[in-house]
Write an enzyme that holds these catalytic residues in place. Structure first.
Site, PDB file in Angstrom:
ATOM      1  N   ASP A 156      -6.251  -6.900   4.445  1.00 46.72           N
ATOM      2  CA  ASP A 156      -7.396  -6.278   3.781  1.00 46.72           C
ATOM      3  C   ASP A 156      -8.354  -7.365   3.300  1.00 46.72           C
ATOM      4  OD1 ASP A 156      -8.960  -4.269   2.494  1.00 46.72           O
ATOM      5  OD2 ASP A 156      -8.017  -4.817   0.591  1.00 46.72           O
TER       6      ASP A 156
ATOM      7  N   ASP B 273      -3.078 -18.382   0.969  1.00 52.06           N
ATOM      8  CA  ASP B 273      -4.105 -19.122   0.213  1.00 52.06           C
ATOM      9  C   ASP B 273      -4.763 -20.170   1.108  1.00 52.06           C
ATOM     10  OD1 ASP B 273      -1.643 -20.427   0.254  1.00 52.06           O
ATOM     11  OD2 ASP B 273      -1.762 -21.173  -1.805  1.00 52.06           O
TER      12      ASP B 273
ATOM     13  N   ASP C  98     -12.064  -8.965   5.299  1.00 50.22           N
ATOM     14  CA  ASP C  98     -13.380  -8.975   4.641  1.00 50.22           C
ATOM     15  C   ASP C  98     -13.974 -10.374   4.678  1.00 50.22           C
ATOM     16  OD1 ASP C  98     -13.331  -6.284   3.964  1.00 50.22           O
ATOM     17  OD2 ASP C  98     -13.970  -6.636   1.890  1.00 50.22           O
TER      18      ASP C  98
ATOM     19  N   LYS D 118       3.144 -15.369   2.684  1.00 49.90           N
ATOM     20  CA  LYS D 118       3.326 -16.160   1.458  1.00 49.90           C
ATOM     21  C   LYS D 118       4.824 -16.464   1.346  1.00 49.90           C
ATOM     22  CE  LYS D 118       1.684 -18.044  -2.328  1.00 49.90           C
ATOM     23  NZ  LYS D 118       0.790 -19.227  -2.289  1.00 49.90           N
TER      24      LYS D 118
ATOM     25  N   TYR E 194       0.822  -1.206   0.000  1.00 46.33           N
ATOM     26  CA  TYR E 194       0.000   0.000   0.000  1.00 46.33           C
ATOM     27  C   TYR E 194       0.860   1.262   0.000  1.00 46.33           C
ATOM     28  CZ  TYR E 194      -4.667  -2.000   0.845  1.00 46.33           C
ATOM     29  OH  TYR E 194      -5.872  -2.645   0.729  1.00 46.33           O
TER      30      TYR E 194
HETATM   31  C1  IPM Z   1     -10.286  -1.172   4.177  1.00 46.22           C
HETATM   32  C2  IPM Z   1     -10.577  -0.638   2.820  1.00 46.22           C
HETATM   33  C3  IPM Z   1      -9.421   0.273   2.423  1.00 46.22           C
HETATM   34  C4  IPM Z   1      -8.168  -0.563   2.379  1.00 46.22           C
HETATM   35  C5  IPM Z   1      -9.604   1.027   1.101  1.00 46.22           C
HETATM   36  C6  IPM Z   1     -10.928   1.765   1.055  1.00 46.22           C
HETATM   37  C7  IPM Z   1      -8.461   1.965   0.845  1.00 46.22           C
HETATM   38  O1  IPM Z   1     -10.761  -1.678   1.918  1.00 46.22           O
HETATM   39  O2  IPM Z   1     -10.160  -0.365   5.124  1.00 46.22           O
HETATM   40  O3  IPM Z   1     -10.193  -2.384   4.321  1.00 46.22           O
HETATM   41  O4  IPM Z   1      -7.893  -1.230   1.381  1.00 46.22           O
HETATM   42  O5  IPM Z   1      -7.451  -0.555   3.366  1.00 46.22           O
HETATM   43 MG    MG Z   2     -10.832  -3.597   2.804  1.00 39.53          MG
END
Ligand code: IPM
Ligand code: MG
Length: 356
Positions: free
Chosen positions: A247, A223, A251, A191, A142
């Protein structure tokens, strides 16, 4: 005691949910005798509209002068066509970097009352689920070198994944400290079968682990970790990983709880400073319609009280209030399955504040 909090409602449903979190915060102040001094500032799309920049300097200054930051959400279709470095999401990355928020805690837990909302089979989740993803937040791909160049195959673009030992060490410590207070199990995800930066990651995490003999350390390739999260999520306690893997996995972890509208997060700097926000996004399609679930933001306030201010009883009270309202059957549209009482953003917030 007086606490100074910078508040960034942001875009989409951000203002809707932050208003309810502020209501709960004020109720906590009344009940426990604290003053919370709030200062609203702009970031994201609303900042672009008002100032031409997604992260105005004033916002950074106010955040730095505060004890903590509460953020709703940023982004929306209106700003989706802007170039990458001008999009609302850049504000998040800018805040993380400017405020030194290197440790991102993303709890994924099942609320008993909402267990049926998980897409996983009941037997996989029997006994509940309580995972924290500890994501490195200010390093890796990032923030690495990036650019474009000419290659044999024509124009190309690159983003560099790089980790300094110290960056890995400090996030690993956060993970082990957390595990110590929980089920004493850290899973480090990398990884290392392919990436040099992952091999460094794995070595440094193992070094840190030596200072925590009571905590078990496992290593998984990313993975495999993605697969294990849906196959047997109950094997996890604390997952520590890099910015980009975190990230993705956070999710996934949040989705298996089935209640993305319920999950808070904390982004912490060295010391007690932190930024707190729901893990969900700005949901522009339901903005301003009294439909969004304010609970994740309210639980983010609980995390703020716990981690930045050390107000454990107050944080516990918010979490108990959320559970009470859920068990009374109140559900915002995202949680509603036909039973119980369907309520809007404002009523959900008010009921949680009243349950305190
Ligand atoms: C998160 C989001 C952010 C990230 C984006 C919106 C920049 O997906 O906070 O997880 O990738 O960190
Ligand atoms: Mg995210």
């Amino acid at each position: 005691m007086n606490y100074n909090i910078a508040v960034i409602p942001g875009d989409g449903i951000g203002p809707d949910i932050v208003a309810q979190a502020v209501l709960v915060l004020e109720k906590v102040g009344e009940k426990f005798g604290h003053t919370f001094t709030l200062k609203n500032v702009l970031a994201g799309g609303s900042a672009i509209d008002a100032t031409g920049h997604c992260l105005p300097q004033e916002t950074i200054d106010v955040c730095k002068a505060s004890d903590a930051v509460l953020l709703g959400a940023v982004g929306g279709p209106k700003w989706d066509t802007l170039p990458g470095d001008q999009r609302p999401e850049r504000a998040l990355l800018g805040l993380r970097k400017e405020l030194g928020l290197f440790a991102n805690l993303r709890p994924a837990m099942i609320f008993e009352e909402l267990a049926e909302a998980s897409p996983l089979k009941a037997e996989i989740l029997a006994g509940g689920l309580d995972i924290v993803v500890v994501r490195e937040l200010t390093g890796g791909i990032y923030f690495g070198q990036r650019g474009t160049k000419e290659t044999d195959l024509g124009p190309a673009a690159y983003d560099v994944e790089q980790y300094a030992e110290e960056e890995v060490r400090r996030i690993a410590k956060v993970a082990f400290d957390m595990a110590r207070k929980r089920s004493r199990h850290v899973t480090s995800v990398d990884k290392a079968n392919v990436l040099e930066s992952s091999r460094l990651w794995r070595r440094v995490v193992a070094e840190v682990a030596k200072d925590y003999p009571e905590v078990t350390l496992d290593n998984l390739y990313v993975d495999n970790a993605a697969m294990q999260l849906v196959r047997n999520p109950r094997q996890f306690d604390v997952i520590v990983t890099s910015n980009i893997f975190g990230d993705i996995l956070s999710d996934e972890a949040s989705q298996i709880t089935g209640s993305i509208g319920m999950l808070p997060s904390a982004s912490l700097a060295k010391g007690n400073f932190g930024m707190y926000e729901p893990i969900h996004g700005s949901a522009p399609d339901i903005a301003g319609q009294d439909k969004a679930n304010p609970t994740a933001t309210i639980l983010s306030v609980a995390m703020m009280l716990r981690y930045t201010f050390g107000l454990t009883a107050e944080a516990d009270a918010i979490e108990a209030a959320v559970k009470a309202v859920l068990s009374q059957g109140y559900r915002t549209p995202d949680l509603f399955t036909g039973q119980g009482h369907l309520v809007g953003t404002a009523e959900m917030g008010r009921r949680i504040a009243d349950a305190l």
